[in-house]
Design a protein around this motif. Structure first.
Motif, PDB file in Angstrom:
ATOM      1  N   SER A  80      -6.744  -5.249   5.263  1.00 21.89           N
ATOM      2  CA  SER A  80      -6.629  -5.177   6.718  1.00 21.89           C
ATOM      3  C   SER A  80      -5.990  -3.859   7.142  1.00 21.89           C
ATOM      4  O   SER A  80      -6.432  -3.208   8.097  1.00 21.89           O
ATOM      5  CB  SER A  80      -5.792  -6.357   7.235  1.00 21.89           C
ATOM      6  N   GLY A  81      -4.963  -3.437   6.410  1.00 22.12           N
ATOM      7  CA  GLY A  81      -4.304  -2.178   6.744  1.00 22.12           C
ATOM      8  C   GLY A  81      -5.215  -0.982   6.547  1.00 22.12           C
ATOM      9  O   GLY A  81      -5.217  -0.042   7.353  1.00 22.12           O
ATOM     10  N   ASP A 112      -5.232  -7.045  -1.945  1.00 18.77           N
ATOM     11  CA  ASP A 112      -5.142  -8.323  -1.258  1.00 18.77           C
ATOM     12  C   ASP A 112      -5.605  -8.146   0.182  1.00 18.77           C
ATOM     13  O   ASP A 112      -5.933  -7.029   0.619  1.00 18.77           O
ATOM     14  CB  ASP A 112      -3.715  -8.876  -1.303  1.00 18.77           C
ATOM     15  N   GLU A 113      -5.649  -9.231   0.934  1.00 14.42           N
ATOM     16  CA  GLU A 113      -6.152  -9.201   2.304  1.00 14.42           C
ATOM     17  C   GLU A 113      -5.286  -8.360   3.228  1.00 14.42           C
ATOM     18  O   GLU A 113      -5.795  -7.672   4.120  1.00 14.42           O
ATOM     19  CB  GLU A 113      -6.261 -10.632   2.834  1.00 14.42           C
ATOM     20  N   LYS A 114      -3.980  -8.402   3.014  1.00 16.50           N
ATOM     21  CA  LYS A 114      -3.092  -7.593   3.842  1.00 16.50           C
ATOM     22  C   LYS A 114      -3.382  -6.110   3.638  1.00 16.50           C
ATOM     23  O   LYS A 114      -3.457  -5.333   4.596  1.00 16.50           O
ATOM     24  CB  LYS A 114      -1.635  -7.909   3.504  1.00 16.50           C
ATOM     25  N   ASP A 116      -6.689 -10.589  12.695  1.00 11.60           N
ATOM     26  CA  ASP A 116      -5.460  -9.797  12.744  1.00 11.60           C
ATOM     27  C   ASP A 116      -4.341 -10.583  13.410  1.00 11.60           C
ATOM     28  O   ASP A 116      -4.480 -11.768  13.739  1.00 11.60           O
ATOM     29  CB  ASP A 116      -5.703  -8.456  13.457  1.00 11.60           C
ATOM     30  N   GLY A 117      -3.211  -9.938  13.621  1.00 11.63           N
ATOM     31  CA  GLY A 117      -2.038 -10.610  14.174  1.00 11.63           C
ATOM     32  C   GLY A 117      -2.221 -11.124  15.576  1.00 11.63           C
ATOM     33  O   GLY A 117      -1.454 -11.982  16.041  1.00 11.63           O
TER      34      GLY A 117
END
Length: 589
Positions: free
Chosen positions: A574-575, A569-571, A423-424
Motif C-alpha cells: 500500500s505504501g 506485506d500488504e502495508k 486504505d485508512g
C-alpha cells in the motif's frame, strides 16, 4: 534445394529466418530488413533499406531476436542492471495443457482492444457488428466521434493497439503475438515496435513472444508466419475471415451481461430489457433529416429530427427502456450489454442519481440514442442494445477477482484470487494478490470456479477466464437470478485475459525475493520510460517493480503505462502504491 532453403541453412548460424512474399525475398538481420529482388529478364536489382523505411506488410518478423532490441542492452540505461524476469508459466504452455489435441497447433494471439465509436486508424475500422460500449462510446458527444478527431483516435489507439496488447504479450510465451500499428508512418511504425520490444526484453529469452506487426485485422500474415489459428481477447469485426479457436459470436455472447444473467451462475437478480428488431429502413430512404446527415461515414446516428420509420422505431425502443428504468426503485445497477475497460455500468443509489441517469439517457446525444442507432439487420439477433437492470448486492464483506484457465474437457487450472486493497479512509485503492492466501482462497471458491468453467466449456471455449465475485456474510442476503441462496454473487464474467493476469504467473519471481504481495496498475506520467526507471532505480534493480506495458506519447511529452510492484506485506505494498501515485498524473487499477 530451393534458394529459400539454402538461405535458411546459412542464416540459421546467424540467428536469422528468411521468408518469401510476392516477388521479394525478405529477411531480417538485427534491425535492418534487406530486400533482394528476384532476377528479371534485364538483370538483377539489389538494394537494402532501413526497417522504418521499408515497412508495409511487415514490421518485425516472428523470428527476430528481441533480446537485441530491449532495455536490458539499451545503452541509454547505462548504470541500471535490470533483472531477467521468468514467469511460472505462460499462455502458450497453458493452451498446450488445456488442449492436447492441438499441442502442435501454432496459435497466433491477438490482444488488442476495439472501439465501436470511431475508427482507430484507416486499417482498423470501428466495430459495427460486434458492438462494445467503452467509455468514449458512452460519454463522448457524437460530433466528436469522428475520423477527423485525430487526438481522440490517437489516444485510443495508444491504449488499445499498444498498451493493452503489450500487457498480455508479456505473459504470452513463445507464440506469435499479432500487434497492430498506430498508423503507417515510418516513424510511428518504428516507435510502436521499439516500445513493445523494450517492454518484453526483460523476459527470460525462452518466454519472449514472437512479435508480428501488421496494419490491421484484415491484413494478418497468417501463411507467412505459419499461423494455424487465431485466439483473441476482444471480438473485432475484421477477424471473421480467419480460422479461430472459437466463434466470434459465441465469445461475444459469453462476455455479454445478458449472457451472464442466463448462465445459471449465482448472479444478482436482474431484468433484461431487450430491443425488438432494428431500424426498418436505410437513411437514404427514411426522411430528409436522415438523407441530409453529413456524417454518414462516422458513427451511425438516427437524428432527433428524423420523421421517418427509423425515428419512430428508436422512439418506441427508447420508451420501453426509459420506462423500465423509471419504474425501478433505488438502489440498482444499470449495465450495457457489452462493455470494455470498466465502462457501461451505472450504480444508482439515490433518486438524484436516478434522475441524472434518466436525463443522460433521454438526451439527444446520450448513450441510449447512440447505442440504438447501431442496431442492424446483421447484429440484432444478438440483442446488442439490451439494457440490464440489476439488484445491488447487499452489505458485501468481500470483493474478489478470480482468474483461471478452462480446458477443453471443462476442467480448470486455478491461477489466482485477487482481493481489494482498502486504505485508512476506507477508500478502494486497487486489487492485489497475496500469494500465501491462494490455497485457502481456492478452497473457498473452488465450486464456483468449477461451475463457471463448465458453463464456458459447453460453448466451446478454451482459454483464460476471470470472474468478479462479491461475498455477503449470510446466504440468501441478496436474491440471485437463479433463486439459489448463496454468499457468493458473480457480478462480472470476463471470458478473456484480465488486466491482472500477470500477477499469478509472477509468483516465483516475487516470493523468491521474499515478497508475498503484488499489484499491477496503470499510470500516466510526464516524461519517458527511461526517466521513470531511473526515478525508481532501486526498486527496478531489485525486481520489486517492472514495466508490464509502456507507450510514450512523444507529441505530448507524457507516457501511459502498466507497472507491477511487489512488497513483503500488504502495508508495504500500500505504501509503495501510494508513492507511485504521488509521482503520477493518474493511477488506474
Amino acid at each position: 534445394m530451393t534458394l529459400l532453403s539454402l538461405l535458411n541453412r546459412v542464416g540459421a548460424a546467424r540467428g536469422c529466418r528468411y521468408t518469401s512474399h510476392a516477388s521479394f525475398t525478405i529477411f531480417c538481420l538485427r534491425d535492418n530488413i534487406n530486400i533482394k529482388r528476384r532476377p528479371t529478364p534485364v538483370g538483377e536489382l539489389q538494394f537494402s533499406l532501413n526497417v522504418a523505411d521499408t515497412y508495409r506488410q511487415y514490421c518485425a518478423t516472428a523470428y527476430q531476436p528481441l533480446h537485441d532490441m530491449g532495455s536490458v542492452d539499451n545503452p541509454s540505461l547505462a548504470g541500471i542492471q535490470l533483472p531477467t524476469i521468468k514467469l511460472d508459466t505462460t499462455l502458450t504452455e497453458l493452451y498446450k495443457r488445456a488442449s492436447p489435441k492441438n499441442e502442435n497447433t501454432r496459435l497466433g494471439m491477438v490482444f488488442c482492444g476495439v472501439n465501436s465509436g470511431l475508427d482507430l486508424n484507416p486499417d482498423f475500422p470501428r466495430n459495427t457488428k460486434y458492438l462494445y460500449q467503452d467509455s468514449p462510446f458512452n460519454t463522448v458527444p457524437r460530433k466528436e466521434l469522428s475520423r477527423r478527431n485525430h487526438e481522440l483516435k490517437r489516444s485510443l489507439a495508444m491504449k488499445y493497439l499498444s498498451l493493452i496488447p503489450q500487457r498480455d504479450a508479456f505473459i504470452a510465451g513463445p507464440s506469435p503475438v499479432i500487434m497492430f500499428n498506430m498508423n503507417q508512418s515510418p516513424s510511428t511504425v518504428a516507435h510502436d515496435r521499439e516500445e513493445a520490444s523494450t517492454t518484453l526484453s526483460v523476459l527470460e529469452p525462452s518466454q519472449r513472444p514472437n512479435l508480428i506487426f501488421c496494419p490491421g485485422p484484415s491484413k494478418i500474415p497468417m501463411k507467412e508466419h505459419g499461423i494455424d489459428k487465431i485466439t483473441y481477447k476482444i471480438v473485432a469485426d475484421g477477424l471473421e475471415s480467419y480460422p479461430l479457436t472459437h466463434s466470434l459470436e459465441t465469445h461475444w455472447m459469453l462476455n455479454s451481461k445478458a449472457g451472464l444473467a442466463r448462465s445459471g451462475l449465482p448472479t444478482p437478480k436482474c431484468d433484461i430489457i431487450s430491443v425488438k428488431g432494428y431500424p426498418p429502413t436505410s437513411p437514404k430512404s427514411c426522411c430528409e433529416a436522415c438523407r441530409s446527415d453529413k456524417r454518414a461515414n462516422d458513427l451511425t446516428f438516427i437524428p432527433v429530427t428524423c420523421t421517418g420509420p427509423r425515428g419512430q422505431w428508436l422512439k418506441t425502443q427508447s420508451s420501453k427502456i426509459l420506462s423500465a428504468i423509471s419504474s425501478r426503485s433505488v438502489p440498482f445497477v444499470i449495465k450495457n450489454q457489452q462493455v470494455f475497460g470498466g465502462a457501461g455500468t451505472w450504480v444508482v443509489t439515490s433518486q438524484e442519481q436516478k434522475d441524472d441517469l434518466l436525463s443522460d439517457f433521454e438526451s439527444p446525444d446520450g448513450p441510449l440514442r447512440k447505442l440504438l442507432s447501431q442496431v442492424t439487420a446483421e447484429n440484432h439477433h444478438m440483442d446488442p442494445a439490451a439494457i440490464i437492470i440489476s439488484s445491488m448486492v447487499s452489505n458485501p464483506i468481500g470483493d474478489y477477482g478470480l482468474t483461471f484457465f478452462v480446458n477443453e474437457n471443462g476442467e480448470h487450472i486455478f491461477l489466482a484470487a485477487s482481493e481489494q486493497m482498502i486504505d485508512g479512509n476506507n477508500a478502494w485503492v486497487g486489487s492485489t494478490i497475496v500469494y500465501s492466501r491462494q490455497k485457502a482462497l481456492y478452497e473457498k471458491f473452488q465450486e464456483l470456479i468449477r461451475r463457471t468453467a463448465e458453463f464456458v466449456s459447453k460453448h466451446g471455449y478454451v482459454g483464460p477466464v476471470g470472474i468478479d465475485v462479491l461475498e455477503t456474510e449470510k446466504e440468501g442476503e441478496t436474491e440471485t437470478h437463479t433463486g439459489e441462496e448463496t454468499k457468493f454473487h458473480v457480478v462480472d464474467l470476463n471470458v478473456r485475459t484480465s488486466g491482472s493476469l500477470a500477477l499469478p504467473l509472477l509468483k516465483g519471481h516475487f516470493t523468491g525475493r521474499g515478497l508475498d504481495c503484488a499489484s499491477s496498475f496503470g499510470i500516466t506520467v510526464k516524461g519517458t520510460r527511461e526517466e521513470f526507471v531511473r526515478k525508481w532505480k532501486t526498486e527496478f534493480e531489485e525486481g520489486r517493480m517492472f514495466v508490464l506495458s509502456w507507450y510514450e506519447d512523444r507529441e505530448e511529452g507524457s507516457s501511459i503505462a502498466d507497472v507491477v510492484v511487489g512488497a513483503k506485506d500488504e502495508k508495504g505494498l500500500s505504501g509503495m502504491i501510494e508513492r507511485v501515485r504521488e509521482g503520477s498524473e493518474e493511477v488506474v487499477f
